[in-house]
Structures are given as structure tokens and as C-alpha cells.
Design a protein around this motif. Structure first.
Motif, PDB file in Angstrom:
ATOM      1  N   ARG A  34     -10.903  -2.537  -8.754  1.00  0.00           N
ATOM      2  CA  ARG A  34      -9.585  -2.575  -8.129  1.00  0.00           C
ATOM      3  C   ARG A  34      -8.575  -3.308  -9.002  1.00  0.00           C
ATOM      4  O   ARG A  34      -7.406  -2.939  -9.041  1.00  0.00           O
ATOM      5  CB  ARG A  34      -9.669  -3.261  -6.764  1.00  0.00           C
ATOM      6  N   SER A  35      -9.017  -4.355  -9.702  1.00  0.00           N
ATOM      7  CA  SER A  35      -8.062  -5.160 -10.461  1.00  0.00           C
ATOM      8  C   SER A  35      -8.726  -5.923 -11.587  1.00  0.00           C
ATOM      9  O   SER A  35      -9.941  -6.160 -11.580  1.00  0.00           O
ATOM     10  CB  SER A  35      -7.330  -6.147  -9.537  1.00  0.00           C
ATOM     11  N   TYR A  43      -3.555  -3.729 -11.134  1.00  0.00           N
ATOM     12  CA  TYR A  43      -4.055  -3.650  -9.755  1.00  0.00           C
ATOM     13  C   TYR A  43      -3.892  -2.229  -9.246  1.00  0.00           C
ATOM     14  O   TYR A  43      -2.822  -1.626  -9.400  1.00  0.00           O
ATOM     15  CB  TYR A  43      -3.285  -4.619  -8.868  1.00  0.00           C
ATOM     16  N   TYR A  44      -4.932  -1.691  -8.649  1.00  0.00           N
ATOM     17  CA  TYR A  44      -4.871  -0.332  -8.106  1.00  0.00           C
ATOM     18  C   TYR A  44      -4.613  -0.391  -6.607  1.00  0.00           C
ATOM     19  O   TYR A  44      -5.383  -0.995  -5.846  1.00  0.00           O
ATOM     20  CB  TYR A  44      -6.169   0.416  -8.369  1.00  0.00           C
ATOM     21  N   ALA A  79      -4.862   1.545  -3.523  1.00  0.00           N
ATOM     22  CA  ALA A  79      -5.583   2.738  -3.085  1.00  0.00           C
ATOM     23  C   ALA A  79      -4.764   3.593  -2.125  1.00  0.00           C
ATOM     24  O   ALA A  79      -4.783   4.830  -2.204  1.00  0.00           O
ATOM     25  CB  ALA A  79      -6.896   2.331  -2.432  1.00  0.00           C
ATOM     26  N   ALA A 114     -13.671  -2.240  -6.105  1.00  0.00           N
ATOM     27  CA  ALA A 114     -13.130  -1.544  -4.932  1.00  0.00           C
ATOM     28  C   ALA A 114     -13.851  -1.960  -3.661  1.00  0.00           C
ATOM     29  O   ALA A 114     -13.279  -1.901  -2.560  1.00  0.00           O
ATOM     30  CB  ALA A 114     -13.235  -0.036  -5.134  1.00  0.00           C
TER      31      ALA A 114
END
Length: 274
Positions: A77-78, A156-157, A159, A226
């Protein structure tokens, strides 16, 4: 930064290098910086394809040096890291380049979401710029920085929005930027997270000479998966890859990362090819 492509004659490579130098020295604005991309494995050395749970792996690369985390079935995720802009010695390596960054993807995948600083030599004159890149799209220069400045970067993703947020802050000057961008490839699997010093490439994909940056020290490295697992580069939740940089023709070590300190800090050292 951009993936290595084979082919092209010496004249084409020379012209491409000249164009890169000219772009890097463009006055009054952030230059068209040298490009980067996925890790290029050194011939004769094992690549990152073998991702075994709980195993630490050493790989050799023609463009990357540093550390990466990955494990089959794990998405990140990051990633976050802090470092100082390294000083480049352009007297010993004129017309050479280096990039220092954190990002997601690129270890055995065809996309990279990354940002950091370029520390290169326009002839014998050092230049330093902050940049970001959503490979395979081109790199974007943002603003000038100075050697010795303290930098914090994060990727950073989000979602829900299916977008990446790339943030860089220069703690020394207070300048910062943040960019939100979609995946630039057919798919961004977020299958790795990494903190890297890189020998970038020219517009033809040829890896450029590596600038003498002496040492680039990274700290405060934090990864989040994630699934919500959080840790440094060393964790039971993913495998750790130590990446050693080697020269294209000599295969001698050009960039050497130290051991990880508490999984969150290390230094890359530049080494001259003899």
C-alpha cells in the motif's frame, strides 16, 4: 525510471547522451531529467523471480542499488523514506548521473511508481532536482534542491480511488509537492516496495554513467502492505532483497548497500570501477 532497451549504434547513443545533457542544463526551469525504470538484472546473476517466504536474497543489477521487499501474493500500500541529498563529485565523474528514490513496483514488474531526487553532473557542474515518475510515462522534474538538504518521500496507493499519491518534502527549505496519478501501465500490481540509488537512462534506454555521489543514507523506512501489515524492509511479512549495483561491461561493483539497521536504515556507497 526507464527500462534498459538493447540496440542502436554508437552514434545514436552519443546523440542521445548529448540531448540528455542539454535537457539537464536547460536554464530557468526543472530540466527533462534522465529516465529510470524497473530493475535490470546483471547477466550471469540470479534475478528477483524467486520469491520464497521468509528468505532474504542478494541480487545484482546494472541500474539499481539498495533494498526491496516482495513476496508472492503480497501487494504493498505504501513506502516512506527519509534521506539527505548526496553531494556529487563532478570533477571525477563529469557528465554522469544518479537518482535516489523510494517507490512501488519495478522488481520483476513492468511499472514503477516512484519519486526522489536527481544528483547529476551537467559537464563538471553539479545539479540537483526533485522529481517523480509513473513509469512507463516520462519522469517529471518539479523543483531544484541542494546537496545536504533533508528529504522525506512517500508513495501511497488509494485503493478506493485507484490512484497513487506521491509526496516529497524538503525539510530544509519547507518546499514540498504532492501528485495524485493513475497507474501508467496496463496494471500496477504493487508487488514490491523499494528504496534505491539508481544509474538512470537516456532517452534511448541506455544506462548512463553513474555519478560519484559518495554515499546516500536512507532512514525511517516504513512499508505497509494492502493487508495492513506494517514494518521496515526486514519483516516476517515479506522477503528482503539486497540489490548490489554492478557495471555494464566490467561487472564490478559500482554501488554497495550496507547491512540494514533495524530494517529501517542503510547507506549506499558509490565505488569506482577499476
Amino acid at each position: 525510471m526507464r527500462k534498459l532497451r538493447r540496440g542502436g549504434g554508437a552514434a545514436v547513443a552519443t546523440l542521445s547522451l548529448m540531448l540528455t545533457v542539454c535537457a539537464f542544463t536547460a536554464p530557468g526551469r526543472a530540466p527533462a531529467l534522465p529516465l529510470g525504470g524497473p530493475m535490470v538484472s546483471a547477466p550471469g546473476h540470479a534475478g528477483p523471480g524467486l520469491m520464497l517466504a521468509g528468505r532474504n536474497v542478494v541480487v545484482h543489477s546494472l541500474n539499481w542499488a539498495g533494498y526491496a521487499a516482495a513476496r508472492a501474493g503480497t501487494a504493498f500500500r505504501s513506502v516512506r523514506a527519509a534521506f539527505f541529498v548526496p553531494y556529487v563529485d563532478c570533477t571525477s565523474t563529469p557528465g554522469a548521473y544518479s537518482s535516489h528514490w523510494a517507490g512501488l513496483d519495478g522488481l520483476g514488474s513492468s511499472s514503477v511508481e516512484q519519486l526522489g531526487v536527481a544528483a547529476g553532473c551537467a559537464g563538471s557542474r553539479p545539479q540537483y532536482y526533485a522529481w517523480y515518475e509513473m513509469y512507463p510515462k516520462p519522469v517529471s522534474g518539479v523543483f531544484a534542491v541542494k546537496a545536504g538538504n533533508a528529504i522525506v518521500v512517500s508513495v501511497y496507493y488509494q485503493a478506493q480511488r485507484r490512484r497513487f499519491v506521491l509526496t516529497l518534502r524538503d525539510l530544509t527549505t519547507g518546499r514540498h509537492f504532492s501528485r495524485s496519478a493513475k497507474c501508467a501501465a496496463k496494471m500496477c500490481t504493487r508487488s514490491s516496495a523499494e528504496v534505491i540509488s539508481e544509474a538512470p537512462s537516456d532517452t534511448s534506454g541506455n544506462i548512463l554513467p553513474l555519478a560519484n555521489y559518495r554515499a546516500a543514507s536512507f532512514s525511517g523506512i516504513t512499508l505497509t502492505s494492502a493487508a495492513g501489515h506494517r514494518g521496515g524492509l526486514l519483516s516476517r511479512w515479506w522477503s528482503t532483497y539486497q540489490i548490489i549495483g554492478v557495471g555494464q561491461s566490467s561487472r564490478q561493483v559500482t554501488q554497495q548497500p550496507t547491512s540494514l539497521l533495524r530494517g529501517q536504515a542503510f547507506t549506499n556507497y558509490w565505488r569506482r570501477e577499476s
